[in-house]
Design a protein around this motif. Sequence first.
Motif, mmCIF file in Angstrom:
data_model
loop_
_atom_site.group_PDB
_atom_site.id
_atom_site.type_symbol
_atom_site.label_atom_id
_atom_site.label_comp_id
_atom_site.label_asym_id
_atom_site.label_seq_id
_atom_site.Cartn_x
_atom_site.Cartn_y
_atom_site.Cartn_z
ATOM 1 N N ALA A 41 27.490 13.495 71.886
ATOM 2 C CA ALA A 41 28.931 13.478 72.110
ATOM 3 C C ALA A 41 29.262 12.918 73.492
ATOM 4 C CB ALA A 41 29.493 14.895 71.955
ATOM 5 N N ASP A 42 28.486 13.322 74.483
ATOM 6 C CA ASP A 42 28.719 12.852 75.852
ATOM 7 C C ASP A 42 28.498 11.353 75.978
ATOM 8 O OD1 ASP A 42 29.268 13.488 78.668
ATOM 9 O OD2 ASP A 42 27.184 12.871 78.979
ATOM 10 N N LYS A 43 27.584 10.839 75.175
ATOM 11 C CA LYS A 43 27.224 9.422 75.279
ATOM 12 C C LYS A 43 28.128 8.516 74.447
ATOM 13 C CE LYS A 43 23.289 6.269 74.825
ATOM 14 N NZ LYS A 43 21.830 6.159 74.513
ATOM 15 N N PHE A 44 28.514 8.971 73.243
ATOM 16 C CA PHE A 44 29.178 8.075 72.306
ATOM 17 C C PHE A 44 30.670 8.329 72.118
ATOM 18 C CE2 PHE A 44 24.706 7.941 70.896
ATOM 19 C CZ PHE A 44 24.487 6.565 70.980
ATOM 20 N N ILE A 45 31.175 9.478 72.559
ATOM 21 C CA ILE A 45 32.614 9.727 72.427
ATOM 22 C C ILE A 45 33.259 9.475 73.791
ATOM 23 C CG2 ILE A 45 34.399 11.413 71.845
ATOM 24 C CD1 ILE A 45 32.382 12.830 70.079
ATOM 25 N N HIS A 46 34.093 8.460 73.842
ATOM 26 C CA HIS A 46 34.616 8.020 75.137
ATOM 27 C C HIS A 46 35.965 8.649 75.490
ATOM 28 C CE1 HIS A 46 31.306 5.223 75.246
ATOM 29 N NE2 HIS A 46 31.680 4.685 74.088
ATOM 30 N N LEU A 47 36.720 9.071 74.499
ATOM 31 C CA LEU A 47 37.974 9.757 74.797
ATOM 32 C C LEU A 47 37.652 11.164 75.294
ATOM 33 C CD1 LEU A 47 40.169 8.717 71.731
ATOM 34 C CD2 LEU A 47 40.371 7.906 74.088
ATOM 35 N N GLU A 48 38.059 11.473 76.500
ATOM 36 C CA GLU A 48 37.654 12.745 77.111
ATOM 37 C C GLU A 48 38.143 13.951 76.322
ATOM 38 O OE1 GLU A 48 37.812 15.126 81.365
ATOM 39 O OE2 GLU A 48 38.472 13.045 81.236
ATOM 40 N N LEU A 86 16.548 29.028 67.130
ATOM 41 C CA LEU A 86 15.827 27.900 67.723
ATOM 42 C C LEU A 86 16.366 26.574 67.199
ATOM 43 C CD1 LEU A 86 13.536 26.756 69.441
ATOM 44 C CD2 LEU A 86 12.002 27.078 67.475
ATOM 45 N N ILE A 87 16.535 26.483 65.872
ATOM 46 C CA ILE A 87 17.041 25.238 65.277
ATOM 47 C C ILE A 87 18.466 24.965 65.737
ATOM 48 C CG2 ILE A 87 17.711 24.135 63.108
ATOM 49 C CD1 ILE A 87 15.364 25.622 61.791
ATOM 50 N N SER A 88 19.302 25.995 65.738
ATOM 51 C CA SER A 88 20.709 25.827 66.129
ATOM 52 C C SER A 88 20.837 25.406 67.587
ATOM 53 C CB SER A 88 21.473 27.136 65.900
ATOM 54 O OG SER A 88 21.427 27.512 64.549
ATOM 55 N N LEU A 147 29.721 24.358 70.605
ATOM 56 C CA LEU A 147 29.337 25.566 71.339
ATOM 57 C C LEU A 147 29.843 26.827 70.656
ATOM 58 C CD1 LEU A 147 29.904 24.383 75.024
ATOM 59 C CD2 LEU A 147 27.717 24.906 73.935
ATOM 60 N N PHE A 148 31.027 26.742 70.052
ATOM 61 C CA PHE A 148 31.586 27.889 69.328
ATOM 62 C C PHE A 148 30.671 28.311 68.182
ATOM 63 C CE2 PHE A 148 34.029 29.341 65.622
ATOM 64 C CZ PHE A 148 34.566 30.510 66.131
ATOM 65 N N PHE A 149 30.194 27.339 67.410
ATOM 66 C CA PHE A 149 29.316 27.670 66.286
ATOM 67 C C PHE A 149 27.985 28.250 66.761
ATOM 68 C CE2 PHE A 149 32.121 24.838 63.804
ATOM 69 C CZ PHE A 149 32.344 25.666 62.718
ATOM 70 N N VAL A 164 22.065 21.117 71.543
ATOM 71 C CA VAL A 164 21.749 20.270 72.700
ATOM 72 C C VAL A 164 21.810 18.797 72.319
ATOM 73 C CG1 VAL A 164 19.935 19.610 74.334
ATOM 74 C CG2 VAL A 164 20.355 22.039 73.836
ATOM 75 N N ILE A 165 21.248 18.464 71.162
ATOM 76 C CA ILE A 165 21.243 17.066 70.707
ATOM 77 C C ILE A 165 22.672 16.569 70.490
ATOM 78 C CG2 ILE A 165 20.620 15.520 68.793
ATOM 79 C CD1 ILE A 165 18.076 17.238 68.451
ATOM 80 N N PHE A 166 23.488 17.371 69.786
ATOM 81 C CA PHE A 166 24.863 16.964 69.509
ATOM 82 C C PHE A 166 25.695 16.843 70.778
ATOM 83 C CE2 PHE A 166 24.452 18.953 65.047
ATOM 84 C CZ PHE A 166 23.988 17.737 64.533
ATOM 85 N N LEU A 167 25.467 17.724 71.739
ATOM 86 C CA LEU A 167 26.202 17.649 73.005
ATOM 87 C C LEU A 167 25.847 16.376 73.762
ATOM 88 C CD1 LEU A 167 26.027 21.348 74.278
ATOM 89 C CD2 LEU A 167 28.027 20.140 73.385
ATOM 90 N N LEU A 168 24.581 16.016 73.756
ATOM 91 C CA LEU A 168 24.149 14.779 74.415
ATOM 92 C C LEU A 168 24.735 13.552 73.730
ATOM 93 C CD1 LEU A 168 20.396 15.633 75.135
ATOM 94 C CD2 LEU A 168 22.257 15.491 76.794
#
Length: 217
Positions: free
Chosen positions: A24-31, A11-13, A42-44, A18-22
Motif C-alpha cells: 500500500a505504501d509503495k503503490f497507492i499514491h493518494l495519501e 502468524l499468517i495474518s 490494521l483493524f482486521f 506487513v506485506i499489504f502495508l508495504l
Amino acid sequence: MFHKEGGKIILISTTLTVIFLLLADKFIHLEWLRMTVMLVILFFLIMILQFFRNPKREVNITDEQIIAPVDGKVVVIEEVFESEYFKDQRLQVSIFMSPINVHVTRYPVNGKVKFSKYHPGKYLVAWHPKASTENERTTVVVENRIFGEILYRQIAGALAKRIVNYAEEGMHVVQGTDAGFIKFGSRVDLFLPIGTKVEVKLNQKAVGGKTIIAIKY
C-alpha cells in the motif's frame, strides 16, 4: 497472552499485514486512500489478535459451585429434556459468545470426564433453538463429587468452523483450566441437575472462570 489455537492464524495474518502495508505504501499514491487502506488492514489484524486472546484468571477452585465455562451473555435458563446423555429433565443454562468475547472454554467443575463426543453438523446462528442439537458441537460430561454429572456442550455458530475440545474420557480435570476453544461466534450450554440453585440471570454478562453459575442447595 494468546491462545495456542491461534498461533498459526496470527502468524499468517501478521505476515500478510506487513506485506499489504508495504504494498500500500509503495503503490497507492493518494495519501488519504493509502491511510484508509492501512487502517482497514490494521483493524482486521487487531480483531484477529483480540479474538485469540487468552487472559490468565485466578480461579477460586471449589466443589461447592459451578463456574462459567466461557465469557458471554446468559441467554437461556430453563428446564429441558436432555436427549443425548441423561435422557431426562435437566436445568439448562446457555451462554452466547459474540466474536469480540474471549473464546476459551474452561472446565466448569472439578472431576472425572465420563463422556466426550464430537458431532459434525450445521452452522445455524448460535442463538437458534435447534443449534444445540443440529449444529457442529461437542458434548462433555464431568462427574463432580458434589453435583454429580455435569454436561457442557460447545456449539458452533454461523461463523464458527472449528471446535477444539481437550476433554478425553477418563481424564481428571480441574475447574477453570483450559478445556478447549471455539473459533468465532458460538455458544456453550450447561445441563445441571434439577434442584441446582442458579446464581445468574437472563442477559447477565458471564466471565469464564469467574462468574458463579450455580451452587448446591
